[in-house]
Design an enzyme around this catalytic site. Structure first.
Site, PDB file in Angstrom:
ATOM      1  N   ARG A 215       1.556  12.162  -8.850  1.00  0.00           N
ATOM      2  CA  ARG A 215       2.060  10.796  -8.625  1.00  0.00           C
ATOM      3  C   ARG A 215       3.514  10.652  -9.075  1.00  0.00           C
ATOM      4  O   ARG A 215       4.245   9.818  -8.559  1.00  0.00           O
ATOM      5  CB  ARG A 215       1.229   9.772  -9.413  1.00  0.00           C
ATOM      6  CG  ARG A 215      -0.205   9.612  -8.937  1.00  0.00           C
ATOM      7  CD  ARG A 215      -0.799   8.362  -9.564  1.00  0.00           C
ATOM      8  NE  ARG A 215      -2.254   8.313  -9.499  1.00  0.00           N
ATOM      9  CZ  ARG A 215      -2.964   7.853  -8.482  1.00  0.00           C
ATOM     10  NH1 ARG A 215      -2.348   7.424  -7.409  1.00  0.00           N
ATOM     11  NH2 ARG A 215      -4.278   7.820  -8.521  1.00  0.00           N
TER      12      ARG A 215
ATOM     13  N   PHE B 223      -2.207  15.827   4.438  1.00  0.00           N
ATOM     14  CA  PHE B 223      -2.404  15.226   3.126  1.00  0.00           C
ATOM     15  C   PHE B 223      -1.107  15.307   2.336  1.00  0.00           C
ATOM     16  O   PHE B 223      -0.537  16.381   2.154  1.00  0.00           O
ATOM     17  CB  PHE B 223      -3.535  15.914   2.353  1.00  0.00           C
ATOM     18  CG  PHE B 223      -3.997  15.100   1.197  1.00  0.00           C
ATOM     19  CD1 PHE B 223      -4.920  14.075   1.368  1.00  0.00           C
ATOM     20  CD2 PHE B 223      -3.477  15.311  -0.076  1.00  0.00           C
ATOM     21  CE1 PHE B 223      -5.324  13.288   0.303  1.00  0.00           C
ATOM     22  CE2 PHE B 223      -3.873  14.529  -1.152  1.00  0.00           C
ATOM     23  CZ  PHE B 223      -4.799  13.520  -0.954  1.00  0.00           C
TER      24      PHE B 223
ATOM     25  N   GLU C 102       0.840  -1.200   0.000  1.00  0.00           N
ATOM     26  CA  GLU C 102       0.000   0.000   0.000  1.00  0.00           C
ATOM     27  C   GLU C 102       0.872   1.247   0.000  1.00  0.00           C
ATOM     28  O   GLU C 102       2.028   1.204   0.435  1.00  0.00           O
ATOM     29  CB  GLU C 102      -0.882   0.019   1.261  1.00  0.00           C
ATOM     30  CG  GLU C 102      -2.353  -0.135   1.060  1.00  0.00           C
ATOM     31  CD  GLU C 102      -3.062   0.865   0.150  1.00  0.00           C
ATOM     32  OE1 GLU C 102      -2.421   1.552  -0.667  1.00  0.00           O
ATOM     33  OE2 GLU C 102      -4.288   0.932   0.261  1.00  0.00           O
ATOM     34  N   ASP C 103       0.307   2.336  -0.460  1.00  0.00           N
ATOM     35  CA  ASP C 103       1.034   3.605  -0.384  1.00  0.00           C
ATOM     36  C   ASP C 103       0.889   4.229   0.999  1.00  0.00           C
ATOM     37  O   ASP C 103       1.848   4.705   1.584  1.00  0.00           O
ATOM     38  CB  ASP C 103       0.566   4.569  -1.492  1.00  0.00           C
ATOM     39  CG  ASP C 103      -0.956   4.754  -1.538  1.00  0.00           C
ATOM     40  OD1 ASP C 103      -1.677   4.132  -0.736  1.00  0.00           O
ATOM     41  OD2 ASP C 103      -1.420   5.533  -2.385  1.00  0.00           O
TER      42      ASP C 103
ATOM     43  N   ASP D  26      -4.514   5.252   6.150  1.00  0.00           N
ATOM     44  CA  ASP D  26      -5.049   6.482   6.747  1.00  0.00           C
ATOM     45  C   ASP D  26      -6.137   6.098   7.747  1.00  0.00           C
ATOM     46  O   ASP D  26      -5.854   5.806   8.906  1.00  0.00           O
ATOM     47  CB  ASP D  26      -5.561   7.358   5.590  1.00  0.00           C
ATOM     48  CG  ASP D  26      -6.077   8.698   6.030  1.00  0.00           C
ATOM     49  OD1 ASP D  26      -5.750   9.139   7.137  1.00  0.00           O
ATOM     50  OD2 ASP D  26      -6.817   9.347   5.247  1.00  0.00           O
TER      51      ASP D  26
HETATM   52  P1  IMP Z   1      -7.849   4.672   4.102  1.00  0.00           P
HETATM   53  O1  IMP Z   1      -8.886   3.720   3.626  1.00  0.00           O
HETATM   54  O2  IMP Z   1      -8.475   5.908   4.733  1.00  0.00           O
HETATM   55  O3  IMP Z   1      -6.805   4.067   4.998  1.00  0.00           O
HETATM   56  O4  IMP Z   1      -7.151   5.291   2.841  1.00  0.00           O
HETATM   57  C1  IMP Z   1      -6.334   4.580   2.023  1.00  0.00           C
HETATM   58  C2  IMP Z   1      -6.190   5.270   0.687  1.00  0.00           C
HETATM   59  O5  IMP Z   1      -6.548   6.659   0.748  1.00  0.00           O
HETATM   60  C3  IMP Z   1      -4.758   5.257   0.244  1.00  0.00           C
HETATM   61  O6  IMP Z   1      -4.460   4.083  -0.464  1.00  0.00           O
HETATM   62  C4  IMP Z   1      -4.683   6.495  -0.615  1.00  0.00           C
HETATM   63  O7  IMP Z   1      -5.072   6.202  -1.933  1.00  0.00           O
HETATM   64  C5  IMP Z   1      -5.676   7.446  -0.015  1.00  0.00           C
HETATM   65  N1  IMP Z   1      -5.031   8.436   0.873  1.00  0.00           N
HETATM   66  C6  IMP Z   1      -5.104   8.506   2.214  1.00  0.00           C
HETATM   67  N2  IMP Z   1      -4.374   9.536   2.692  1.00  0.00           N
HETATM   68  C7  IMP Z   1      -3.810  10.115   1.608  1.00  0.00           C
HETATM   69  C8  IMP Z   1      -2.903  11.230   1.446  1.00  0.00           C
HETATM   70  O8  IMP Z   1      -2.452  11.893   2.393  1.00  0.00           O
HETATM   71  N3  IMP Z   1      -2.552  11.509   0.167  1.00  0.00           N
HETATM   72  C9  IMP Z   1      -2.999  10.811  -0.921  1.00  0.00           C
HETATM   73  N4  IMP Z   1      -3.829   9.762  -0.800  1.00  0.00           N
HETATM   74  C10 IMP Z   1      -4.241   9.423   0.452  1.00  0.00           C
END
Ligand code: IMP
Length: 173
Positions: free
Chosen positions: A163, A150, A97-98, A101
């Site tokens: 990206r 962010f 994963e990147d 959050d």
């Molecule tokens: P989660 O489901 O809230 O944990 O979010 C996961 C996905 O949200 C990541 O794979 C990202 O694609 C996107 N995301 C969450 N935070 C960021 C950020 O700070 N920048 C860009 N994408 C984010």
């Protein structure tokens, strides 16, 4: 464009951390062919560098997931937009994963893939934003822990842009 970006991790810092992660991941999976699952699109750059830092055999798989829809906050909904091409039954798997959050995406992925019978299922995330967690998820390997800001670059986007930056930066609106 660059006026809105504050560099958090340089390309050099990322490369050094990725090399460490690759060694650590291989040490935890000795002599196993590792199925590396890239969560599109955000982790594509990270995965490309990470697999070159993992010695030994790996397979590459890609999974398309939509959880954010072009903004800077989560929609809360997670959807698979492109499934794996191959079975992962009996395989040592690593989800790449990147960023984690809220944790909703990873929780969904772990539940979805665990029922397919992998031999093991571990998670590596380049970034971890624990301050914004809504659901507890086990992230086995983390590149960097960051505050609740962010970020863009090195695969991470805002509205599909940024990206291609070789570094990770905080986006300042
Ligand atoms: P989660 O489901 O809230 O944990 O979010 C996961 C996905 O949200 C990541 O794979 C990202 O694609 C996107 N995301 C969450 N935070 C960021 C950020 O700070 N920048 C860009 N994408 C984010």
């Amino acid at each position: 464009m660059s006026a809105n970006l504050r560099v958090l991790f340089s390309a050099e810092q990322i490369a050094a951390r990725v090399a460490e992660l690759g060694r650590e991941i291989r040490a935890a999976h000795p002599d196993q062919t590792l199925t590396v699952i890239c969560v599109l699109k955000g982790s594509s750059l990270f995965m490309a560098d990470l697999v070159r830092a993992i010695p030994g055999d790996v397979r590459l798989e890609f999974l398309g997931v939509a959880s954010y829809h072009g903004g800077t906050s989560s929609s809360g909904a997670v959807q698979i937009t492109q499934d794996l091409r191959a079975s992962i039954e009996g395989q040592a798997c690593l989800i790449v994963e990147d960023i984690v959050d809220t944790g909703l995406t990873m929780d969904y992925l772990l539940r979805t893939l665990a029922v397919r019978g992998p031999r093991s299922l571990r998670v590596v995330s380049l970034l971890d934003k624990p301050g914004n967690r809504e659901i507890e998820v086990a992230v086995d390997y983390v590149g960097f822990t960051i505050p609740d800001e962010f970020v863009v670059g090195y695969g991470l986007d805002l509205g599909e842009l940024y990206r291609n930056l070789p570094y990770v930066a905080v986006y300042v609106p």
